[in-house]
Motif scaffolding. Sequence first.
Motif, mmCIF file in Angstrom:
data_model
loop_
_atom_site.group_PDB
_atom_site.id
_atom_site.type_symbol
_atom_site.label_atom_id
_atom_site.label_comp_id
_atom_site.label_asym_id
_atom_site.label_seq_id
_atom_site.Cartn_x
_atom_site.Cartn_y
_atom_site.Cartn_z
ATOM 1 N N THR A 39 -41.764 -88.495 -63.087
ATOM 2 C CA THR A 39 -42.271 -88.850 -61.755
ATOM 3 C C THR A 39 -43.462 -89.791 -61.870
ATOM 4 O O THR A 39 -43.581 -90.759 -61.103
ATOM 5 C CB THR A 39 -42.671 -87.598 -60.963
ATOM 6 N N VAL A 40 -44.345 -89.520 -62.811
ATOM 7 C CA VAL A 40 -45.497 -90.399 -63.035
ATOM 8 C C VAL A 40 -45.014 -91.799 -63.423
ATOM 9 O O VAL A 40 -45.537 -92.807 -62.942
ATOM 10 C CB VAL A 40 -46.431 -89.814 -64.113
ATOM 11 N N ASN A 41 -43.994 -91.864 -64.273
ATOM 12 C CA ASN A 41 -43.419 -93.165 -64.637
ATOM 13 C C ASN A 41 -42.902 -93.897 -63.400
ATOM 14 O O ASN A 41 -43.099 -95.118 -63.251
ATOM 15 C CB ASN A 41 -42.272 -92.986 -65.633
ATOM 16 N N LEU A 42 -42.233 -93.155 -62.523
ATOM 17 C CA LEU A 42 -41.711 -93.743 -61.288
ATOM 18 C C LEU A 42 -42.851 -94.237 -60.405
ATOM 19 O O LEU A 42 -42.792 -95.347 -59.854
ATOM 20 C CB LEU A 42 -40.865 -92.710 -60.539
ATOM 21 N N PHE A 43 -43.890 -93.427 -60.262
ATOM 22 C CA PHE A 43 -45.049 -93.843 -59.458
ATOM 23 C C PHE A 43 -45.662 -95.136 -59.998
ATOM 24 O O PHE A 43 -46.011 -96.039 -59.242
ATOM 25 C CB PHE A 43 -46.106 -92.736 -59.444
ATOM 26 N N GLU A 44 -45.790 -95.206 -61.317
ATOM 27 C CA GLU A 44 -46.384 -96.399 -61.913
ATOM 28 C C GLU A 44 -45.499 -97.628 -61.706
ATOM 29 O O GLU A 44 -46.003 -98.742 -61.546
ATOM 30 C CB GLU A 44 -46.656 -96.153 -63.392
ATOM 31 N N GLN A 45 -44.195 -97.411 -61.688
ATOM 32 C CA GLN A 45 -43.266 -98.515 -61.444
ATOM 33 C C GLN A 45 -43.434 -99.099 -60.046
ATOM 34 O O GLN A 45 -43.172 -100.287 -59.822
ATOM 35 C CB GLN A 45 -41.824 -98.041 -61.639
ATOM 36 N N ILE A 46 -43.874 -98.279 -59.093
ATOM 37 C CA ILE A 46 -44.049 -98.774 -57.724
ATOM 38 C C ILE A 46 -45.520 -99.102 -57.429
ATOM 39 O O ILE A 46 -45.911 -99.256 -56.278
ATOM 40 C CB ILE A 46 -43.482 -97.790 -56.677
ATOM 41 N N GLY A 47 -46.326 -99.171 -58.503
ATOM 42 C CA GLY A 47 -47.695 -99.648 -58.359
ATOM 43 C C GLY A 47 -48.748 -98.614 -58.044
ATOM 44 O O GLY A 47 -49.857 -98.967 -57.613
ATOM 45 N N ILE A 48 -48.454 -97.334 -58.252
ATOM 46 C CA ILE A 48 -49.432 -96.272 -57.998
ATOM 47 C C ILE A 48 -50.201 -95.981 -59.284
ATOM 48 O O ILE A 48 -49.603 -95.749 -60.334
ATOM 49 C CB ILE A 48 -48.747 -94.993 -57.477
ATOM 50 N N ASP A 49 -51.516 -95.998 -59.209
ATOM 51 C CA ASP A 49 -52.370 -95.733 -60.365
ATOM 52 C C ASP A 49 -52.363 -94.238 -60.683
ATOM 53 O O ASP A 49 -52.853 -93.427 -59.903
ATOM 54 C CB ASP A 49 -53.800 -96.196 -60.069
ATOM 55 N N CYS A 50 -51.797 -93.875 -61.837
ATOM 56 C CA CYS A 50 -51.691 -92.467 -62.232
ATOM 57 C C CYS A 50 -52.564 -92.144 -63.438
ATOM 58 O O CYS A 50 -52.289 -91.190 -64.181
ATOM 59 C CB CYS A 50 -50.243 -92.123 -62.543
ATOM 60 N N SER A 51 -53.637 -92.929 -63.645
ATOM 61 C CA SER A 51 -54.496 -92.709 -64.804
ATOM 62 C C SER A 51 -55.138 -91.317 -64.787
ATOM 63 O O SER A 51 -55.361 -90.715 -65.840
ATOM 64 C CB SER A 51 -55.580 -93.786 -64.877
ATOM 65 N N ALA A 52 -55.412 -90.784 -63.597
ATOM 66 C CA ALA A 52 -56.005 -89.443 -63.504
ATOM 67 C C ALA A 52 -55.045 -88.381 -64.026
ATOM 68 O O ALA A 52 -55.473 -87.392 -64.630
ATOM 69 C CB ALA A 52 -56.388 -89.134 -62.058
ATOM 70 N N VAL A 53 -53.744 -88.585 -63.803
ATOM 71 C CA VAL A 53 -52.745 -87.628 -64.305
ATOM 72 C C VAL A 53 -52.549 -87.821 -65.805
ATOM 73 O O VAL A 53 -52.387 -86.849 -66.552
ATOM 74 C CB VAL A 53 -51.404 -87.793 -63.562
ATOM 75 N N ARG A 54 -52.579 -89.057 -66.266
ATOM 76 C CA ARG A 54 -52.427 -89.336 -67.695
ATOM 77 C C ARG A 54 -53.560 -88.701 -68.503
ATOM 78 O O ARG A 54 -53.393 -88.368 -69.668
ATOM 79 C CB ARG A 54 -52.410 -90.845 -67.933
ATOM 80 N N ASN A 55 -54.721 -88.578 -67.867
ATOM 81 C CA ASN A 55 -55.900 -88.029 -68.556
ATOM 82 C C ASN A 55 -56.403 -86.778 -67.842
ATOM 83 O O ASN A 55 -57.600 -86.602 -67.628
ATOM 84 C CB ASN A 55 -57.003 -89.085 -68.612
#
Length: 218
Positions: A17-33
């Motif tokens: 899901t995070v990969n999908l969010f990033e594909q549509i331009g959503i910053d998921c750095s908080a979830v990555r870290n």
Amino acid sequence: MKPLRIALTKGRLEESTVNLFEQIGIDCSAVRNKGRKLILPVGDGLEVVLAKAADVITYVEHGVCDLGVVGKDTIMEKGGSFYEILDLGFGKCRFALAGPVGSDFFSGYSARTIASKYPHVAHSYFESKAMDIRVIKIEGSVELAPLLGLSDAIVDIVETGTTLKENGLAVIETISDVSARLIVNAASMKLRKTEIEALTDRMERSVKLSSVKEERVC
């Protein structure tokens, strides 16, 4: 206005899901870290909640989360009051009936015993066949049940079938295909319709694009 809150199933579905969010331009750095945090901001006006699969449904049902990403297996087993609006195309596997290699499961008239982590799915499947069965709920490695003589067969999630094969079992019949689904709280769908549709439209376009790319590779 408070952030639009989406519950994600921790683990592989979270990563996809995070990969999908990033594909549509959503910053998921908080979830990555994320460290040990379970509620995290992503993009603008969106908040992620990390939870176990069954709890994702509970949080969406009760409206503390507006949306959720959860496997169809959990939806089929747990049920609930919400809208299932999008097949996300990842987390693919299947529900299957499996038993010892060479056994003729459907022959004879005696009642069969089924072991499963998904008793509701098992009952529903055999009710559709008008078969008399007994279901035993197993929490761990369900493949053990027929090996130990506890059950005639199992109903379980199957991905590659390797575990079945290594334990002398084989798929007898596929029950249903499974993948990750996007679900929405009924009240949120009315009150925050514009926001939800804007997000889901972007997600759907990305899912369709990924599907086209997969077909070209195949």
